[in-house]
Design a protein around this motif. Structure first.
Motif, short mmCIF file in Angstrom:
data_model
loop_
_atom_site.label_atom_id
_atom_site.label_comp_id
_atom_site.label_asym_id
_atom_site.label_seq_id
_atom_site.Cartn_x
_atom_site.Cartn_y
_atom_site.Cartn_z
N THR A 91 0.85 -1.19 0.00
CA THR A 91 0.00 0.00 0.00
C THR A 91 0.89 1.24 0.00
N ARG A 92 0.30 2.37 -0.36
CA ARG A 92 0.99 3.64 -0.16
C ARG A 92 1.15 3.86 1.35
N ARG A 93 2.32 4.30 1.76
CA ARG A 93 2.59 4.49 3.18
C ARG A 93 1.56 5.46 3.79
N GLY A 94 0.95 5.04 4.88
CA GLY A 94 -0.04 5.85 5.56
C GLY A 94 -1.47 5.59 5.13
N ARG A 95 -1.66 4.94 3.99
CA ARG A 95 -3.03 4.71 3.50
C ARG A 95 -3.68 3.49 4.15
N GLU A 96 -2.87 2.64 4.78
CA GLU A 96 -3.40 1.39 5.31
C GLU A 96 -4.37 1.59 6.47
N VAL A 97 -4.49 2.83 6.99
CA VAL A 97 -5.42 3.08 8.10
C VAL A 97 -6.85 3.29 7.61
N TRP A 98 -7.04 3.51 6.31
CA TRP A 98 -8.39 3.67 5.78
C TRP A 98 -9.18 2.40 6.08
N PRO A 99 -10.30 2.49 6.80
CA PRO A 99 -10.99 1.28 7.29
C PRO A 99 -11.28 0.20 6.25
N PRO A 100 -11.82 0.50 5.06
CA PRO A 100 -12.04 -0.59 4.10
C PRO A 100 -10.75 -1.29 3.69
N LEU A 101 -9.68 -0.51 3.48
CA LEU A 101 -8.40 -1.10 3.10
C LEU A 101 -7.81 -1.88 4.26
N ALA A 102 -7.91 -1.33 5.47
CA ALA A 102 -7.41 -2.03 6.66
C ALA A 102 -8.10 -3.37 6.83
N LEU A 103 -9.41 -3.40 6.57
CA LEU A 103 -10.18 -4.64 6.67
C LEU A 103 -9.68 -5.66 5.65
N VAL A 104 -9.50 -5.24 4.40
CA VAL A 104 -9.02 -6.16 3.37
C VAL A 104 -7.63 -6.68 3.71
N LEU A 105 -6.75 -5.82 4.21
CA LEU A 105 -5.41 -6.25 4.59
C LEU A 105 -5.46 -7.30 5.69
N ARG A 106 -6.34 -7.10 6.66
CA ARG A 106 -6.46 -8.10 7.74
C ARG A 106 -6.91 -9.45 7.19
N LEU A 107 -7.81 -9.43 6.24
CA LEU A 107 -8.28 -10.69 5.66
C LEU A 107 -7.16 -11.38 4.85
N LEU A 108 -6.32 -10.58 4.18
CA LEU A 108 -5.26 -11.15 3.36
C LEU A 108 -4.11 -11.69 4.20
N VAL A 109 -3.74 -10.94 5.22
CA VAL A 109 -2.54 -11.29 6.00
C VAL A 109 -2.87 -12.30 7.09
N HIS A 110 -4.13 -12.45 7.42
CA HIS A 110 -4.54 -13.36 8.49
C HIS A 110 -4.08 -14.80 8.22
#
Length: 294
Positions: free
Chosen positions: A275-294
């Protein structure tokens, strides 16, 4: 500065026309134009310029649109922090290589559809260099990329990369020539006179092949370039001359192709969510990242 006006500018940077922005935000083109005009007065800088019958963002407009992504993401993150039960809402633009889309994104899409229907994924198949370029241009929100552990790829300092998974790769050879040749360097040495097949859209596997071939004291003769793993198999199994190439170690192969294990050293593909640095806090993107990295 009204964040709603920043949203108008951001959507214009993404979609390129007032009509498209109006459709996305459920308003009229005149409202879009008026809100961006007010934003230009607030910032004291021209944000739009003519482009034929349409308009485009000025350099100042593009810079402000880039800031808008971070600002709006921070606002959404603050709202989520104040109301942890708030449902994430938004469209997450994902681009990545086919294996990662199948292995990581599609399962996440199923979870989103069931549990978070207001988060939408838009998926594009890109090779890493294409995904990185799109990420830096803010054309996507999430890039799924890869490299090999023996040839690590550099990452722009503006990008945050989170490891996803790794996968062993083997050397695919004609079945008639399969044998136990020893460690990785010895395997490469055994096929030094063959034609080598590498990816046509990415140099990662070619970098690995050339590095290992150099250790075995030869320069590989690259004769074919193919993006499709199925085509790599076809070229090995039925080509007019003997060829070899790298394939995933757990891949079922067609008759005529055998995978030789590589060890000492292993060859491992590494997948990342970027992700672009700092953008990962956006809730929809943060949710998708959690699902991918889980």
């Amino acid at each position: 500065m009204d964040t709603r006006r920043l949203q108008f500018l951001l959507e214009l940077s993404r979609h390129g026309s007032m009509r498209a922005v109006a459709d996305v935000l459920g308003t009229t083109t005149s409202t879009v134009s008026q809100q961006i005009a007010v934003l230009a007065k607030e910032t004291g800088a021209p944000l739009l310029e003519p482009d034929g019958r349409r308009v485009r963002l000025t350099p100042a407009g593009r810079r402000l649109a880039e800031h808008a992504v971070t600002i709006l993401a921070a606002v959404e993150a603050a709202r989520a922090d104040l109301d942890p039960h708030a449902e994430p809402v938004g469209t997450v633009r994902v681009a990545g290589f086919a294996t990662a889309v199948r292995r990581s994104v599609l399962p996440a899409a199923d979870v989103l559809a069931e549990r978070h229907p207001r988060v939408e994924l838009r998926i594009s198949e890109y090779e890493p260099y294409e995904a990185f370029a799109a990420l830096l241009a803010d054309d996507i929100d999430l890039a799924l990329t890869y490299d090999f552990d023996l040839a690590p790829a550099g990452v722009d300092p503006m990008i945050t990369a989170s490891p996803l998974w790794t996968a062993r790769w083997s050397l695919a050879v004609p079945a008639a020539e399969a044998a136990d040749h020893g460690n990785t360097v010895q395997v490469f040495e055994a096929f030094r006179d063959h034609g080598w097949i590498v990816n046509s859209r990415n140099s990662a596997d070619e970098d690995v092949i050339r590095r290992l071939a150099s250790t075995a004291r030869f320069a590989p003769r690259v004769t074919h370039r193919a993006d499709s793993l199925e085509l790599v198999e076809d070229l090995i199994a039925t080509g007019p001359a003997p060829h070899v190439g790298l394939l995933p170690a757990n891949r079922p192969t067609k008759p005529g192709v055998v995978l030789l294990p590589l060890a000492g050293p292993e060859v491992r593909l590494r997948a990342f969510a970027c992700t672009r640095r700092g953008r990962e806090v956006w809730p929809p993107l943060a949710l998708v990242l959690r699902l991918l990295v889980h």
